[in-house]
Scaffold this motif. Structure first.
Motif, PDB file in Angstrom:
ATOM      1  N   LEU A 127      -5.241   2.084   2.676  1.00  0.00           N
ATOM      2  CA  LEU A 127      -4.152   3.023   2.428  1.00  0.00           C
ATOM      3  C   LEU A 127      -4.247   4.235   3.351  1.00  0.00           C
ATOM      4  N   ILE A 128      -5.455   4.752   3.531  1.00  0.00           N
ATOM      5  CA  ILE A 128      -5.647   5.905   4.421  1.00  0.00           C
ATOM      6  C   ILE A 128      -5.281   5.534   5.854  1.00  0.00           C
ATOM      7  N   ALA A 129      -5.755   4.384   6.303  1.00  0.00           N
ATOM      8  CA  ALA A 129      -5.469   3.950   7.672  1.00  0.00           C
ATOM      9  C   ALA A 129      -3.967   3.804   7.900  1.00  0.00           C
ATOM     10  N   THR A 130      -3.259   3.264   6.918  1.00  0.00           N
ATOM     11  CA  THR A 130      -1.810   3.076   7.050  1.00  0.00           C
ATOM     12  C   THR A 130      -1.079   4.409   7.083  1.00  0.00           C
ATOM     13  N   GLY A 131      -1.396   5.281   6.144  1.00  0.00           N
ATOM     14  CA  GLY A 131      -0.710   6.570   6.069  1.00  0.00           C
ATOM     15  C   GLY A 131      -0.963   7.455   7.263  1.00  0.00           C
ATOM     16  N   PHE A 132      -2.206   7.479   7.738  1.00  0.00           N
ATOM     17  CA  PHE A 132      -2.554   8.370   8.843  1.00  0.00           C
ATOM     18  C   PHE A 132      -2.056   7.840  10.185  1.00  0.00           C
ATOM     19  N   SER A 133      -1.931   6.532  10.330  1.00  0.00           N
ATOM     20  CA  SER A 133      -1.524   5.980  11.617  1.00  0.00           C
ATOM     21  C   SER A 133      -0.007   5.899  11.764  1.00  0.00           C
ATOM     22  N   ILE A 134       0.744   5.813  10.652  1.00  0.00           N
ATOM     23  CA  ILE A 134       2.183   5.573  10.771  1.00  0.00           C
ATOM     24  C   ILE A 134       3.031   6.758  10.283  1.00  0.00           C
ATOM     25  N   CYS A 135       3.251   6.865   8.995  1.00  0.00           N
ATOM     26  CA  CYS A 135       4.201   7.906   8.553  1.00  0.00           C
ATOM     27  C   CYS A 135       3.844   8.497   7.194  1.00  0.00           C
ATOM     28  N   ALA A 137       2.912   9.654   3.520  1.00  0.00           N
ATOM     29  CA  ALA A 137       3.015   9.200   2.139  1.00  0.00           C
ATOM     30  C   ALA A 137       3.893   7.963   1.995  1.00  0.00           C
ATOM     31  N   SER A 138       4.977   7.892   2.766  1.00  0.00           N
ATOM     32  CA  SER A 138       5.866   6.728   2.681  1.00  0.00           C
ATOM     33  C   SER A 138       5.132   5.446   3.057  1.00  0.00           C
ATOM     34  N   ALA A 139       4.300   5.533   4.086  1.00  0.00           N
ATOM     35  CA  ALA A 139       3.545   4.359   4.532  1.00  0.00           C
ATOM     36  C   ALA A 139       2.500   3.960   3.495  1.00  0.00           C
ATOM     37  N   VAL A 140       1.848   4.958   2.883  1.00  0.00           N
ATOM     38  CA  VAL A 140       0.872   4.666   1.829  1.00  0.00           C
ATOM     39  C   VAL A 140       1.551   3.913   0.691  1.00  0.00           C
ATOM     40  N   ALA A 141       2.714   4.430   0.266  1.00  0.00           N
ATOM     41  CA  ALA A 141       3.433   3.793  -0.837  1.00  0.00           C
ATOM     42  C   ALA A 141       3.914   2.397  -0.464  1.00  0.00           C
ATOM     43  N   ALA A 142       4.407   2.237   0.765  1.00  0.00           N
ATOM     44  CA  ALA A 142       4.893   0.928   1.195  1.00  0.00           C
ATOM     45  C   ALA A 142       3.765  -0.086   1.256  1.00  0.00           C
ATOM     46  N   MET A 143       2.608   0.312   1.774  1.00  0.00           N
ATOM     47  CA  MET A 143       1.462  -0.595   1.831  1.00  0.00           C
ATOM     48  C   MET A 143       1.005  -0.970   0.431  1.00  0.00           C
ATOM     49  N   ASN A 144       1.060  -0.024  -0.494  1.00  0.00           N
ATOM     50  CA  ASN A 144       0.662  -0.326  -1.863  1.00  0.00           C
ATOM     51  C   ASN A 144       1.631  -1.311  -2.516  1.00  0.00           C
ATOM     52  N   SER A 145       2.874  -1.338  -2.037  1.00  0.00           N
ATOM     53  CA  SER A 145       3.840  -2.305  -2.553  1.00  0.00           C
ATOM     54  C   SER A 145       3.537  -3.716  -2.059  1.00  0.00           C
ATOM     55  N   VAL A 146       2.895  -3.815  -0.909  1.00  0.00           N
ATOM     56  CA  VAL A 146       2.520  -5.118  -0.359  1.00  0.00           C
ATOM     57  C   VAL A 146       1.198  -5.589  -0.936  1.00  0.00           C
ATOM     58  N   ARG A 147       0.243  -4.689  -0.993  1.00  0.00           N
ATOM     59  CA  ARG A 147      -1.080  -5.024  -1.517  1.00  0.00           C
ATOM     60  C   ARG A 147      -1.475  -3.956  -2.519  1.00  0.00           C
ATOM     61  N   GLU A 148      -1.162  -4.205  -3.771  1.00  0.00           N
ATOM     62  CA  GLU A 148      -1.294  -3.190  -4.812  1.00  0.00           C
ATOM     63  C   GLU A 148      -2.759  -2.828  -5.050  1.00  0.00           C
ATOM     64  N   GLY A 191       4.758  14.336  17.887  1.00  0.00           N
ATOM     65  CA  GLY A 191       5.364  13.153  17.287  1.00  0.00           C
ATOM     66  C   GLY A 191       4.415  11.988  17.156  1.00  0.00           C
ATOM     67  N   GLY A 192       3.436  11.933  18.041  1.00  0.00           N
ATOM     68  CA  GLY A 192       2.505  10.816  18.035  1.00  0.00           C
ATOM     69  C   GLY A 192       1.305  10.993  17.133  1.00  0.00           C
ATOM     70  N   SER A 193       1.106  12.203  16.592  1.00  0.00           N
ATOM     71  CA  SER A 193      -0.129  12.430  15.838  1.00  0.00           C
ATOM     72  C   SER A 193       0.058  13.026  14.448  1.00  0.00           C
ATOM     73  N   VAL A 194       1.127  13.776  14.196  1.00  0.00           N
ATOM     74  CA  VAL A 194       1.327  14.383  12.875  1.00  0.00           C
ATOM     75  C   VAL A 194       1.874  13.325  11.917  1.00  0.00           C
ATOM     76  N   HIS A 195       1.503  13.415  10.646  1.00  0.00           N
ATOM     77  CA  HIS A 195       1.717  12.315   9.713  1.00  0.00           C
ATOM     78  C   HIS A 195       3.162  12.148   9.234  1.00  0.00           C
ATOM     79  N   GLU A 196       3.728  13.133   8.553  1.00  0.00           N
ATOM     80  CA  GLU A 196       5.060  13.020   7.976  1.00  0.00           C
ATOM     81  C   GLU A 196       6.135  13.418   8.991  1.00  0.00           C
ATOM     82  N   VAL A 197       7.347  12.850   8.847  1.00  0.00           N
ATOM     83  CA  VAL A 197       8.456  13.208   9.730  1.00  0.00           C
ATOM     84  C   VAL A 197       8.776  14.693   9.616  1.00  0.00           C
ATOM     85  N   ALA A 198       8.844  15.200   8.390  1.00  0.00           N
ATOM     86  CA  ALA A 198       9.135  16.621   8.194  1.00  0.00           C
ATOM     87  C   ALA A 198       8.035  17.501   8.776  1.00  0.00           C
TER      88      ALA A 198
END
Length: 331
Positions: A127-135, A137-148, A191-198
């Motif tokens: 979950l950490i790897a997904t959230g920090f590398s992509i986008c 909280a949204s990425a964390v939640a999306a990954m948890n939907s795939v692998r709870e 854009g390439g390193s900060v986590h959330e779009v906002a």
């Protein structure tokens, strides 16, 4: 170890929980409206955590909160595809696109490896790897939907991505004056390193000429959410080939995300539709974030130990330095 639910299914009306979620979303959206540099998703996570830590939620709230944290959240991920403008992404050039892809893949893989080295659980490090590398909280939640995962691990990942994303949001503008980057280069870095779009918007906003390219680079990372989720889902199917626990090869909401991105690429949607969809998407994602935030327990986060906090720090430093170095080399 298969995919398991950590909480039992509950019956009863979803209305009480949805009323609470709606109140949280309203406050989060209002805060973001007054202070646009603050993500409504971040505020929603924090509000959910505050509510859960200052009071004991009655059992009647559970069905509505779970509905928001699963179905509404997945709908939000689907509509997220409408925010992608492939034309803007392609205008960056293949060097910047390649840099974004490398940054996501390397950060994801190295964070998973660091998690094993530091003794962080496999699910939490995913979950950490997904959230920090992509986008975030949204990425964390999306990954948890795939692998709870365990709700406590989800809460920890959300807390970490909020904490370190906020630190990066304030740190990069302060560090900009110490670098020789042009505004365009700084936009790539933010854009390439900060986590959330906002958070990207907040980090790039103070530097004139950096914002547009920062958002385009960030959306390039968001595009990679779908193939990453599909890859993890495929890996789960390989691990459990003969059981009924296998997830779909490509989750339905991931296909929806790609479909919405394709619709946006046609250029046929009027601006009023896109504006409305963006608002609805923000509401759905904020609802999901508030629901997930209610699983955050401050004591648990503090008890997570230095290894988990160190993993978040190292992952943030990794992607920040990696993108900075790449920006200098390709520009």
């Amino acid at each position: 170890m298969g995919i398991t639910r950590t909480t039992p299914r509950t019956s009863g009306s979803a209305v009480p929980g949805l009323v609470l979620v709606a109140a949280g979303v309203a406050v989060a959206m209002a805060v973001s409206l007054v202070q646009p540099s603050v993500s409504a998703l971040t505020v929603a996570v924090l509000l959910g955590a505050v509510v859960a830590n200052v009071m004991t939620l009655p059992q009647s709230m559970t069905p509505g909160i779970k509905l928001a944290g699963r179905r509404l959240l997945r709908l939000g991920v689907v509509l997220l595809g409408l925010k992608l403008v492939f034309q803007d992404v392609l205008k960056l050039g293949y060097e910047i696109l390649a840099l974004a892809v490398v940054a996501v893949v390397v950060t994801f893989v190295v964070t998973r490896w660091l998690g094993r080295v530091l003794g962080v659980s496999e699910g939490l490090s995913l979950l950490i790897a997904t959230g920090f590398s992509i986008c975030g909280a949204s990425a964390v939640a999306a990954m948890n939907s795939v692998r709870e995962q365990d709700e406590e691990d989800v809460a920890k990942a959300l807390g970490l991505v909020t904490l370190f994303g906020t630190i990066a949001m304030f740190s990069l503008p302060a560090l900009y004056s110490l670098t020789s980057l042009s505004p365009a280069q700084y936009g790539v870095w933010a854009g390439g390193s900060v986590h959330e779009v906002a958070q990207v918007v907040a980090a790039a906003g103070p530097v004139s000429g950096a914002l547009a390219i920062a958002v385009a680079v960030k959306l390039t990372r968001v595009v990679l959410l779908a193939p990453m989720l599909a890859a993890v889902s495929f890996a789960e199917r390989l691990k459990y080939p003969a059981t009924g626990q296998r997830p779909p090869l490509v989750p339905l909401f991931v296909l929806g995300f790609l479909a919405m991105a394709a619709v946006r690429a046609t250029g046929l949607l009027p601006e009023v539709v896109l504006t409305t969809a963006t608002f609805v998407d923000n509401v759905l994602l904020a609802a999901g974030m508030f629901a997930l935030g209610t699983a955050v327990r401050l004591r648990s986060l503090l008890r997570s130990g230095p290894a988990v906090l160190l993993l978040g720090l190292l992952s943030t430093v990794l992607i920040t330095v990696l993108v900075l170095t790449g920006t200098v080399l390709v520009s």
